[in-house]
Write a protein that holds these residues in place. Structure first.
Motif, mmCIF file in Angstrom:
data_model
loop_
_atom_site.group_PDB
_atom_site.id
_atom_site.type_symbol
_atom_site.label_atom_id
_atom_site.label_comp_id
_atom_site.label_asym_id
_atom_site.label_seq_id
_atom_site.Cartn_x
_atom_site.Cartn_y
_atom_site.Cartn_z
ATOM 1 N N ASP A 40 0.744 -1.365 -0.323
ATOM 2 C CA ASP A 40 0.039 0.010 -0.028
ATOM 3 C C ASP A 40 0.938 1.341 -0.233
ATOM 4 O O ASP A 40 0.486 2.860 0.769
ATOM 5 N N GLU A 41 2.428 1.034 -0.403
ATOM 6 C CA GLU A 41 3.056 2.734 -0.387
ATOM 7 C C GLU A 41 2.989 2.765 -1.446
ATOM 8 O O GLU A 41 2.797 2.651 -2.611
ATOM 9 N N ASN A 42 3.249 4.365 -1.201
ATOM 10 C CA ASN A 42 2.836 5.491 -2.760
ATOM 11 C C ASN A 42 4.287 4.938 -3.773
ATOM 12 O O ASN A 42 5.531 4.890 -3.359
ATOM 13 N N ASP A 43 4.149 4.712 -5.101
ATOM 14 C CA ASP A 43 5.446 4.310 -6.212
ATOM 15 C C ASP A 43 6.078 5.565 -6.192
ATOM 16 O O ASP A 43 7.518 5.413 -6.374
ATOM 17 N N VAL A 44 5.250 7.014 -6.416
ATOM 18 C CA VAL A 44 6.639 8.175 -6.833
ATOM 19 C C VAL A 44 7.254 7.813 -5.864
ATOM 20 O O VAL A 44 8.398 8.667 -5.624
ATOM 21 N N ILE A 51 15.762 7.389 -6.372
ATOM 22 C CA ILE A 51 16.662 8.935 -7.180
ATOM 23 C C ILE A 51 17.654 8.900 -5.950
ATOM 24 O O ILE A 51 18.948 10.033 -6.139
ATOM 25 N N GLN A 52 17.533 9.503 -4.575
ATOM 26 C CA GLN A 52 18.527 9.544 -3.226
ATOM 27 C C GLN A 52 19.674 9.006 -3.633
ATOM 28 O O GLN A 52 20.761 9.080 -3.111
ATOM 29 N N LEU A 53 19.171 7.019 -3.156
ATOM 30 C CA LEU A 53 20.335 6.374 -3.567
ATOM 31 C C LEU A 53 21.217 6.694 -4.847
ATOM 32 O O LEU A 53 22.293 7.202 -4.074
ATOM 33 N N LYS A 54 20.588 7.720 -5.845
ATOM 34 C CA LYS A 54 21.499 7.402 -6.796
ATOM 35 C C LYS A 54 22.428 9.114 -6.344
ATOM 36 O O LYS A 54 23.979 8.872 -6.779
ATOM 37 N N ILE A 109 23.791 17.653 0.392
ATOM 38 C CA ILE A 109 23.862 18.702 0.566
ATOM 39 C C ILE A 109 21.836 18.555 -0.368
ATOM 40 O O ILE A 109 20.955 18.542 0.800
ATOM 41 N N LYS A 110 22.174 18.264 -1.013
ATOM 42 C CA LYS A 110 21.161 17.455 -1.590
ATOM 43 C C LYS A 110 19.950 16.883 -1.741
ATOM 44 O O LYS A 110 18.958 17.263 -1.597
ATOM 45 N N TYR A 111 20.656 16.055 -1.092
ATOM 46 C CA TYR A 111 20.161 14.318 -0.526
ATOM 47 C C TYR A 111 19.311 14.596 1.154
ATOM 48 O O TYR A 111 18.683 14.457 0.390
ATOM 49 N N SER A 112 20.256 16.324 1.509
ATOM 50 C CA SER A 112 19.851 15.771 2.476
ATOM 51 C C SER A 112 18.187 17.032 2.298
ATOM 52 O O SER A 112 17.219 16.414 3.200
ATOM 53 N N TYR A 113 18.638 18.056 1.344
ATOM 54 C CA TYR A 113 16.863 18.627 1.261
ATOM 55 C C TYR A 113 16.266 17.856 0.950
ATOM 56 O O TYR A 113 15.089 17.810 1.398
ATOM 57 N N ARG A 114 16.440 17.172 -0.327
ATOM 58 C CA ARG A 114 15.193 16.460 0.075
ATOM 59 C C ARG A 114 14.795 14.942 0.046
ATOM 60 O O ARG A 114 13.182 14.612 0.291
#
Length: 130
Positions: A40-44, A51-54, A109-114
């Protein structure tokens, strides 16, 4: 280069960044695995976490490149000191290593904000279902 050992002093700090980033990667991978197996989790959300993992992977690669540049610069500087040759190459390699380090920090930093944005969206989705 009289201070050939200076690039080596930066390496433990980068090592700690690699350690913390690899811990983030393991935690994120586990979370993604849990979300994939939860129906029941969202695919988005899953896609955003991938993307965060990348982003984390890019940061790790840049940190590895930075360490290799700094070690190479120290080696070149140490050899140059013994052989009394030009040390401009060592300086350029140090600069390249620091640039790679800064790019890696930018990705973190980008990872943290996202990551905060994704977590907020997860809570919104969970509370909207109830």
């Amino acid at each position: 280069m009289d201070n050939w050992y200076i690039p080596i002093t930066i390496i433990p700090g980068i090592g700690l960044l690699i350690l913390s980033t690899s811990n983030l990667m393991v935690t994120l991978s586990t979370e993604i695995n849990t979300l994939i197996h939860n129906t029941d989790e969202n695919d988005v959300i899953i896609n955003r976490k991938l993307i965060q993992l990348k982003l984390l992977n890019r940061a790790m690669v840049l940190f590895y490149i930075a360490i290799s540049c700094l070690v190479t610069a120290a080696l070149i500087g140490g050899i140059s000191l013994k052989l009394a040759i030009e040390t401009t190459l060592a300086l350029y390699v140090i600069i390249l290593g620091i640039i790679m380090l800064l790019f890696g920090l930018f990705w973190l930093i980008k990872y943290s904000y996202r990551a905060v944005s994704i977590r907020q969206d997860q809570f919104k989705i969970k509370f909207n279902k109830k």
